[in-house]
Design a protein around this motif. Structure first.
Motif, PDB file in Angstrom:
ATOM      1  N   CYS A 170      93.974   7.851 -10.398  1.00 13.59           N
ATOM      2  CA  CYS A 170      93.543   7.321  -9.050  1.00 13.59           C
ATOM      3  C   CYS A 170      94.521   7.452  -7.854  1.00 13.59           C
ATOM      4  O   CYS A 170      95.870   7.022  -8.224  1.00 13.59           O
ATOM      5  N   GLU A 171      94.227   7.337  -6.912  1.00 12.22           N
ATOM      6  CA  GLU A 171      94.990   7.405  -5.667  1.00 12.22           C
ATOM      7  C   GLU A 171      94.154   6.270  -4.585  1.00 12.22           C
ATOM      8  O   GLU A 171      92.935   6.418  -4.744  1.00 12.22           O
ATOM      9  N   LEU A 172      94.682   5.526  -4.079  1.00 15.49           N
ATOM     10  CA  LEU A 172      94.290   4.700  -2.928  1.00 15.49           C
ATOM     11  C   LEU A 172      93.408   5.480  -1.954  1.00 15.49           C
ATOM     12  O   LEU A 172      92.263   5.014  -1.612  1.00 15.49           O
ATOM     13  N   SER A 173      93.710   6.743  -1.666  1.00 16.49           N
ATOM     14  CA  SER A 173      92.859   7.691  -0.749  1.00 16.49           C
ATOM     15  C   SER A 173      91.515   7.827  -1.484  1.00 16.49           C
ATOM     16  O   SER A 173      90.628   8.535  -0.576  1.00 16.49           O
ATOM     17  N   ASP A 174      91.330   7.698  -2.670  1.00 24.11           N
ATOM     18  CA  ASP A 174      90.243   8.119  -3.174  1.00 24.11           C
ATOM     19  C   ASP A 174      89.041   6.951  -3.052  1.00 24.11           C
ATOM     20  O   ASP A 174      87.801   7.302  -3.107  1.00 24.11           O
ATOM     21  N   VAL A 175      89.402   5.717  -2.477  1.00 24.51           N
ATOM     22  CA  VAL A 175      88.316   4.792  -2.404  1.00 24.51           C
ATOM     23  C   VAL A 175      87.669   5.136  -0.936  1.00 24.51           C
ATOM     24  O   VAL A 175      88.070   5.202  -0.020  1.00 24.51           O
ATOM     25  N   ILE A 176      86.336   4.873  -1.492  1.00 25.63           N
ATOM     26  CA  ILE A 176      85.334   5.025  -0.298  1.00 25.63           C
ATOM     27  C   ILE A 176      84.752   3.724   0.194  1.00 25.63           C
ATOM     28  O   ILE A 176      84.517   3.514   1.322  1.00 25.63           O
ATOM     29  N   TYR A 177      84.596   2.831  -0.801  1.00 20.35           N
ATOM     30  CA  TYR A 177      84.073   1.262  -0.517  1.00 20.35           C
ATOM     31  C   TYR A 177      84.542   0.494  -1.670  1.00 20.35           C
ATOM     32  O   TYR A 177      84.548   0.998  -2.558  1.00 20.35           O
ATOM     33  N   GLN A 178      84.611  -0.754  -1.225  1.00 23.76           N
ATOM     34  CA  GLN A 178      84.910  -1.656  -2.047  1.00 23.76           C
ATOM     35  C   GLN A 178      84.336  -3.363  -1.708  1.00 23.76           C
ATOM     36  O   GLN A 178      84.655  -3.626  -0.355  1.00 23.76           O
ATOM     37  N   ASP A 179      83.887  -4.092  -2.438  1.00 20.30           N
ATOM     38  CA  ASP A 179      83.657  -5.436  -2.355  1.00 20.30           C
ATOM     39  C   ASP A 179      83.887  -6.345  -3.494  1.00 20.30           C
ATOM     40  O   ASP A 179      84.415  -5.841  -4.249  1.00 20.30           O
ATOM     41  N   ASP A 180      83.416  -7.394  -3.388  1.00 18.01           N
ATOM     42  CA  ASP A 180      83.320  -8.019  -4.669  1.00 18.01           C
ATOM     43  C   ASP A 180      82.949  -7.834  -6.033  1.00 18.01           C
ATOM     44  O   ASP A 180      83.404  -8.080  -6.796  1.00 18.01           O
ATOM     45  N   ASP A 181      81.961  -6.994  -5.804  1.00 19.06           N
ATOM     46  CA  ASP A 181      81.231  -6.473  -7.048  1.00 19.06           C
ATOM     47  C   ASP A 181      81.425  -4.990  -7.621  1.00 19.06           C
ATOM     48  O   ASP A 181      81.645  -4.601  -8.519  1.00 19.06           O
ATOM     49  N   LEU A 182      81.798  -4.093  -6.533  1.00 12.22           N
ATOM     50  CA  LEU A 182      81.734  -2.758  -6.683  1.00 12.22           C
ATOM     51  C   LEU A 182      83.042  -2.199  -5.990  1.00 12.22           C
ATOM     52  O   LEU A 182      83.419  -2.492  -4.935  1.00 12.22           O
ATOM     53  N   ILE A 183      83.327  -0.851  -6.604  1.00  8.86           N
ATOM     54  CA  ILE A 183      84.278   0.128  -5.913  1.00  8.86           C
ATOM     55  C   ILE A 183      83.679   1.315  -6.124  1.00  8.86           C
ATOM     56  O   ILE A 183      83.268   1.560  -7.126  1.00  8.86           O
ATOM     57  N   VAL A 184      83.472   2.218  -5.003  1.00  6.02           N
ATOM     58  CA  VAL A 184      83.050   3.546  -5.019  1.00  6.02           C
ATOM     59  C   VAL A 184      84.326   4.327  -4.866  1.00  6.02           C
ATOM     60  O   VAL A 184      85.157   4.260  -3.501  1.00  6.02           O
TER      61      VAL A 184
END
Length: 177
Positions: free
Chosen positions: A43-57
């Protein structure tokens, strides 16, 4: 009767054991925590689309076929499989799946959307942190006939930006009681 996690009216399943090997370093927990330094973490940090307390996309590290590129949704807390998810997290994941599908439709105009999720080795799970795949689909793409292939980090970053630009995460929150 409540489920074995204490979060709903489900029958108690047989004991579900962990399939993670000894010393397992979870790549998705690393991504959640902003630390992808482990050499086995693709995984790479640039893969992250969205993150909150419950989910990561995030954009998946692997693709399938000529129109490679898809999105994954995970709980931010480490739950190995579907059996372990609290109801609230499972509901948030379901709402996010729908929003990711809409974002894909807006960004790429695919002809359809498919989802898939695997549990335990015989269910084809190979990362020991619950994750659900969301695929854009096109006529005759033969998605399930292609082998998994690593995708370039720059291409994954483009996928992440495309979906991030069209995602509406506000629609994934459950009303407070």
């Amino acid at each position: 009767m409540t489920d074995y996690t204490g979060h709903g009216p489900h029958p108690t399943p047989p004991q579900i054991q962990s399939h993670a090997p000894a010393g397992y370093v979870c790549p998705f927990c690393g991504l959640v925590n902003g630390d992808v330094a482990d050499p086995n973490n693709r995984c790479e940090l640039s893969d992250v689309i969205y993150q909150d307390d419950d989910l990561i996309v995030f954009a998946a590290a692997d693709g399938f076929g000529p129109r490679a590129g898809h999105v994954m949704i995970c709980p931010t807390e480490h739950y190995e499989a579907l059996y372990h998810l609290p109801d609230r997290v499972l509901m948030r994941i379901s709402l996010m799946v729908r929003e990711v599908a809409f974002a894909m439709k807006r960004a790429w105009n695919p002809e359809g959307i498919s989802t898939r999720q695997h549990n335990e080795p015989s269910g084809n799970q190979h990362v020991w942190h619950y994750h659900l795949h969301v695929f854009p689909r096109y006529a005759n793409d033969m998605l399930y006939r292609h082998l998994r292939q690593p995708m370039d980090v720059a291409y994954r970053a483009e996928i992440a930006q495309d979906i991030k630009a069209t995602l509406n995460p506000a629609k994934t929150f459950l009303p407070e009681n």
